[in-house]
Every structure is written in C-alpha cells, then in structure tokens.
Enzyme design. Structure first.
Site, mmCIF file in Angstrom:
data_model
loop_
_atom_site.group_PDB
_atom_site.id
_atom_site.type_symbol
_atom_site.label_atom_id
_atom_site.label_comp_id
_atom_site.label_asym_id
_atom_site.label_seq_id
_atom_site.Cartn_x
_atom_site.Cartn_y
_atom_site.Cartn_z
ATOM 1 N N CYS A 150 -48.071 -29.912 -3.360
ATOM 2 C CA CYS A 150 -46.865 -29.424 -2.935
ATOM 3 C C CYS A 150 -45.643 -30.495 -2.209
ATOM 4 O O CYS A 150 -44.806 -30.595 -2.555
ATOM 5 C CB CYS A 150 -46.667 -28.933 -2.091
ATOM 6 S SG CYS A 150 -47.414 -26.632 -1.718
ATOM 7 N N HIS A 280 -39.368 -29.747 3.656
ATOM 8 C CA HIS A 280 -40.198 -29.098 2.340
ATOM 9 C C HIS A 280 -39.289 -27.216 3.449
ATOM 10 O O HIS A 280 -40.007 -26.871 2.812
ATOM 11 C CB HIS A 280 -41.859 -29.287 3.256
ATOM 12 C CG HIS A 280 -42.571 -29.079 2.283
ATOM 13 N ND1 HIS A 280 -41.967 -28.863 0.807
ATOM 14 C CD2 HIS A 280 -44.113 -28.299 2.644
ATOM 15 C CE1 HIS A 280 -43.576 -27.889 0.339
ATOM 16 N NE2 HIS A 280 -44.511 -27.671 0.766
ATOM 17 N N HIS A 314 -41.078 -20.743 -2.143
ATOM 18 C CA HIS A 314 -42.049 -22.629 -2.270
ATOM 19 C C HIS A 314 -42.254 -22.356 -4.082
ATOM 20 O O HIS A 314 -43.194 -21.401 -4.436
ATOM 21 C CB HIS A 314 -42.611 -21.926 -1.061
ATOM 22 C CG HIS A 314 -43.548 -23.803 -1.667
ATOM 23 N ND1 HIS A 314 -43.427 -24.464 -2.155
ATOM 24 C CD2 HIS A 314 -44.512 -23.757 -0.200
ATOM 25 C CE1 HIS A 314 -43.734 -25.479 -2.170
ATOM 26 N NE2 HIS A 314 -45.073 -25.102 -1.092
#
Lengths: 571, 85
Positions: A150, A280, A314
């Site tokens: 990620c 994040h 996400h």
C-alpha cells in the site's frame, strides 16, 4: 548514471480517475462538497455479500475510454493509458524523448485476469502491464515498476524524484493504479479488516477500511516551466520498515517515524514547518493507532492530520499517487480538506483531526503511507521556496562487501530450501509458515549477512533492502486464486492472502535481520543487477542509507533464482 | 473430549503450516499466542476463526471475544464443545 544532481523537482500536470470522478478537478470539487465516491456494491463477481466501496463509474469509464479512441488492452491498461495521455497532453512533455521516464505503481496490476493453473498469461506480469502501457503511450525508455503493497504510490513518487535529482530523467510520469477485484476484496474480507459503514479514520467508532479503485498520474519534472501554478516542489522522501510483523502495523509507530524524519531531513525542514499531514488513515483500529504514535514521536501532534480514505476508499497502489495529487492541490488552494465523517477522536496519542475543510497558510505538507510487509513511506511537498532540500553527494567509496545466491541444483525447491534452512542451524517456526518466495529470500539474506560481521553493520534504520523479481508474488497469487475458485463460499485464507504481495519477502527479511531502513520492491522483465546496484549506490551517496542489501529474488512454480549483494560506503 | 483435542491439534498444524510439529508436541494447556507455547500471531488467529467456521460451523461474531477462547487448545476445545451444531 547522470553526472549532475538537480536540486529542484517540480509537480507538473496530474490526472485522477476514481469513484470521485474523472479528472483531478472533478475529484477536488466532490471533496470540497463533502461528497464521497463510496457506494454500496452489490456484485457477485466481486464478493458474495454487498459491501461499500469506491468504484469507478463503469458507464463513465466506457465513454471516456472510447472517446479517447482507446480500444486495445485490459481494463487497467486502458485506464492507465487514458490518464498518461491526459498528463502528456496537459504538460506538453514528449514521451518519445529519452529524458522522459515512466514509473508504474501497482500492487496487483491485471490480477482480475488471473485464472487457475500453473501457466498464467503474460498480462498478469506487472512488467508486461507496464511495457504495454508504455508502448501505447509512446515511451522509449523502459518503464520502472514499483510494487510495494500500500505504499507503492508514495514509493514510486520517491523513486521518481530521486532519479530526476540524479539526472537519469528530466521528466517522469508516475502512474498508480489498482482495481476492485474479487482477488483483493475476498482477501481483505478474510482479514476482517473491512468496515461495515463508510470508513472513519481516527474516530473512536472506526471498525475498518473501505476498499476502493483508482488510477492517478502525476508528472514530476526538473523543468520549472512545466510545473503547475502555484509551483509545488517535491522536497524529500523517506521509506522505512517496521521489522515487526508482515500484516500488523507496528505497536510503537517507530518505523513510520523513521520515514518521516528522513523525509524532513532530506527536505531541510523541521517538524513545526509542516502545515498539515495527510497520512494513510485507513481506519483500521491498529493502523490509525500506529499513526498517532508515529506522529507524536515525530513531534507533529499539533499539526492538522487528515485522511482522504472516506472520499475514495483505500485504492491500494493508486492511493499514494492520487492522495499526493490532492495534497498538492490543497497547498495551491490554501485549504486543508477535512476527514469526512470524523466525530470523536479515538487514537492513543492526541491528533488534530477535523471533519471540516479549513483555510490554511500551509507552505509545506507531509504525505505518508504504510502497508503490509511493515513498510512506511513519507514524502514532503512544499510551495516553491518553503523548504530547503538538501542535495549533497557523499564522497565515500561505495563497495560490495558480500554476495550470495541460490539456484536449482537438481533438487526440488522444497527439499533444497529445507536443507539450506537446516544447515543454518537457526530454528524458527515462522519459517515454515512462509510462502516459497519468502523462504528463498529469507535463506539467501541469512547466508549473505553471515558474511558481514555485526560490528560493521550500521543501525537498523540505516540499512536498506532493495529487491526485484519478474513474477512478483504470482506463485502465491495462483494458490489464492485456486482457493477462491475451489471454495467460493468459504472464502480466502488469510495465511495465503498475506503473501500475495511481492514485497512481503522484504518484510520477512527485515523482521529476521532487524532491518528498519528503506524497503523498495521493483518488478523487472528480466534480471538487471545493474539497475539494482545503481539504485543502491544512489541510496548510499545521497545518505538515504549507510548499507544496502540489493538483489534478485524470483520464484514461480519449480523455477527460482536469488542473488543478493551487500553494499556500503566508506566514511 | 480427548478425540476433539487431537483432531483440533491436527487441524491447527495443517491450517497454520506448523511443519515439523506433531500433535504430541503441542501442550494442551499452554498458551497458543505470544512468547512461549506456539508463538502464534494475528494471521494465525484469523485462520483459527476459519477452522471454527468451516469445521465446526461456529461463527465468532465479535473477534474481540476471541482472546480467552483462543488461549490454549483446551479453551478452544471447551468452546467448540459448548457451541458446535
């Protein structure tokens, strides 16, 4: 290698396609109106039950792609081609010039096309995806692929900025993209990390992440004429690893803090100069806890903290690219976008989060990302003149201290690796839980580092691990696919799914060897130790690391090959 | 009960890739997680949730309640005994 270091790297044209719309402007308008792109997805081809996700509008997508005259390629390839063409057109940069590079950030590429069986089609190789997209958009330089879970998007931007500073390229288009697929959705569901409602970063009632899909392209350039106005600079970046767990975030936040400190140092700034942090912020319980600790440790508790996940979901490998684009827009517009849905703070260390947008005089912002494999990345963006990037080359001699590799020698992989592991006489139950790619990397790294005395090794956060291969995690991707195909009702196995990322091998090595510096995972069409050595040298001479383990770690089915080297720099 | 315990140990070994470990090596009363015992982690916990679902038809609605249940093979077996369908 380039001869001259360039000080300034600017952010040029950008283009975002997400559930928030087509084009950066439309996405920003929706954010400014507090509109999330996340919808209820009821699609049996993605998951057995309805779930919330940020999905690109299929009808719009079809129209935009065909209006652009794009007919060839997979869904992801078409989207990437579309946004790269837009960025090239907006900036006037020539993809056919040798000075123009392309970096592709993706975790899973065309994984929607993976079918069972041991002979996957060419399109599921990430390097093939990049090659096709580069060819269709006219690039003459070979594309670079970064696949680092990620943090892929932020990683790719950091790599791009560094390569421009070194003089390898004058312009680099960084494109990040990942799609919603049953492959990934089933995995996150098995991990029980998907939120019931829209994700709520940093909120006490948060219960997980919301998935999304997106593509973003951003031009980084040494040419100030190509910068969007007001001018935003790429000032510095840092990458680190927790060396703690392959899927669970650090319990201390130390790893992310290392990456932040390095990014600030390279940008020539201190924490109080930062106007806002866009982290994040996935809204899983442990990610947000970890971030609050890292932010406190880095001295950023007083700085506004935001997450964009409630707007897009996400979006995996795309997240770092599209969120960086939105960060630059906030600097230019003198705004800080609120974290949609936030009500009550629910993280262990105090953070300044707001649901509302706010006016801001921020000249500098920090973008961070964290991911599976324990990796963290931090990137500083600054309005022109606000930061003071440190661009110095260290003069020490770069040298290789050790090398080690494993290749087939008649024995099947399982037998060979078991023998090698036993010969190390260092029992570790965790070894047997790893997939084959990780076992290969684990044993190779252990054998390599036994040649390097502890006394000459720098501190854990000063050692970097740079790996590459051809098949990324395809060996385990096939296993995961098979489980989904043969047991569609029972769903994914978390212990298999966690290995469906190429960089997990780096995470396993970091845990074992206590390496907390940069981990970057490249995917290459064929092995190029030259590229890896050049990148290792870059990290050493720019001071991003004091030692670098770089190498090739490839495994698919019965074929495998590893070759690792240990490099450092004299004082 | 002893039969269930043995079965459970075999299922744990299979699902958690505990190669080189036999059911006899697993202490029924010892902690499964953390230092000592088997040193399992959060991914293993998710796999144990799947064992409960697939093999025994038991759904753990709230993962937070798992901690005392997952303490040892004994506590896990007790829980299965009480809840299996």
């Amino acid at each position: 290698m380039g001869s001259e270091m360039t000080t300034h790297v600017y952010l040029g044209a950008d283009y975002v396609v997400s559930s928030g719309g087509f084009g950066t402007e439309e996405n920003l308008r929706n954010i400014e109106a507090y509109r999330s792109g996340v919808i209820r997805v009821d699609d049996l081809s993605l998951y057995g039950d309805p779930f919330l996700a940020g999905r690109i509008d299929p009808q719009r997508e079809g129209q935009e792609v065909s209006a652009a005259g794009i007919t060839e390629g997979t869904r992801l390839e078409k989207l990437m081609q579309l946004i790269i063409e837009r960025v090239l057109a907006l900036s006037g940069v020539d993809s056919r010039a040798k000075e123009t590079g392309l970096i592709v950030a993706t975790t899973k590429g065309n994984i929607d096309l993976l079918r069972g069986g041991m002979d996957p089609g060419q399109e599921v190789y990430l390097s093939e995806l990049a090659r096709r997209v580069a060819k269709r958009t006219g690039f003459v330089c070979d594309p670079v692929v970064v696949s680092n879970a990620c943090i892929s998007g932020v990683s790719a931007l950091i790599v791009a900025g560094r390569l421009i500073r070194r003089g390898d390229y004058r312009h680099v288009v960084v494109v990040g993209g990942d799609l919603l697929t049953d492959f990934v959705v089933s995995g996150f569901q098995a991990f029980k990390s998907v939120s019931r409602g829209l994700c709520r970063p940093y909120d006490r009632d948060r219960d997980g992440l919301t998935m999304g899909e997106a593509c973003g392209a951003l031009l980084l350039t040494a040419d100030r004429q190509r910068a969007l106005s007001p001018v935003v600079e790429w000032s510095g970046g840092g990458i680190s690893d927790d060396a703690n767990h392959i899927s669970g975030p650090s319990r201390t936040g130390e790893g992310l803090c290392f990456a932040i400190r390095r990014a600030l140092e390279e940008s020539g700034i201190v924490a109080r100069q930062i106007g806002f942090v866009n982290a994040h912020g996935t809204a899983t319980v442990y990610n947000d806890e970890m971030e609050s600790k890292a932010i406190a440790m880095a001295g950023l508790s007083e700085v506004p903290l935001t997450s964009l996940k409630p707007y897009f979901g996400h979006t995996l490998g795309a997240a770092g690219v599209i969120e960086t684009i939105v960060c630059a827009a906030q600097l230019r517009r003198k705004l800080i976008y609120g974290t949609l849905g936030f009500e009550h703070e629910g993280v262990p260390c105090p953070v300044r989060v707001s649901a509302r947008h706010a006016k801001s005089e921020a000249g500098i912002c920090l973008k961070t990302a964290s991911g599976f494999g324990g990796c963290n990345a931090a990137l500083v963006l600054a309005l022109e003149g606000a930061a003071n990037p440190v661009v110095e080359e260290r003069s020490g001699a770069v040298r290789m201290k050790a090398s080690c590799g494993l290749q087939p020698q008649g024995l099947p992989f399982g037998e060979m690796i078991r023998g090698e592991f036993r010969a190390l006489e260092s029992p570790n139950l965790k070894f047997f839980k790893m997939d084959d790619l990780c076992k290969l990397g684990y044993v190779t790294a252990e054998k390599l580092l036994r040649q390097v005395p502890g006394s000459i090794r720098p501190a854990p956060e000063r050692i970097a691990l740079v790996l590459a291969n051809r098949s990324s995690s395809l060996d385990t991707d096939l296993r995961h696919r098979e489980i989904l195909d043969t047991h569609p009702r029972e769903g994914a196995s978390p212990a298999v799914f966690v290995y469906t990322l190429a960089n997990i091998v780096a995470g396993e090595i970091c845990i074992r060897q206590r390496i907390q510096g940069e981990t970057t995972f490249f995917v290459q069409d064929c092995k190029s130790m030259t590229f890896l050595r050049d990148y290792a040298r870059l990290l050493l001479v720019t001071g991003a690391a004091d030692a670098v383990i770089c190498g090739w770690c490839e495994l698919l089915g019965t074929r495998f090959e590893s070759e690792f080297e240990y490099w450092d720099i004299t004082k | 009960m002893e039969e269930l315990i043995l079965k459970l140990k075999e299922q744990l070994i299979e699902a958690l890739n505990l190669e080189e470990i036999t059911p006899e090596d697993i202490d029924t009363e010892a902690p499964l997680f953390g230092e000592g015992g088997l040193g399992l982690d959060s991914i293993d916990a998710l796999e144990i949730i799947l064992i409960l679902e697939k093999q025994y038809g038991i759904r753990l609605e709230n993962p937070a309640e798992a901690k005392p249940i997952f303490y040892s093979v004994r506590t896990l077996a007790d829980f299965i005994e009480q809840n299996r369908k």
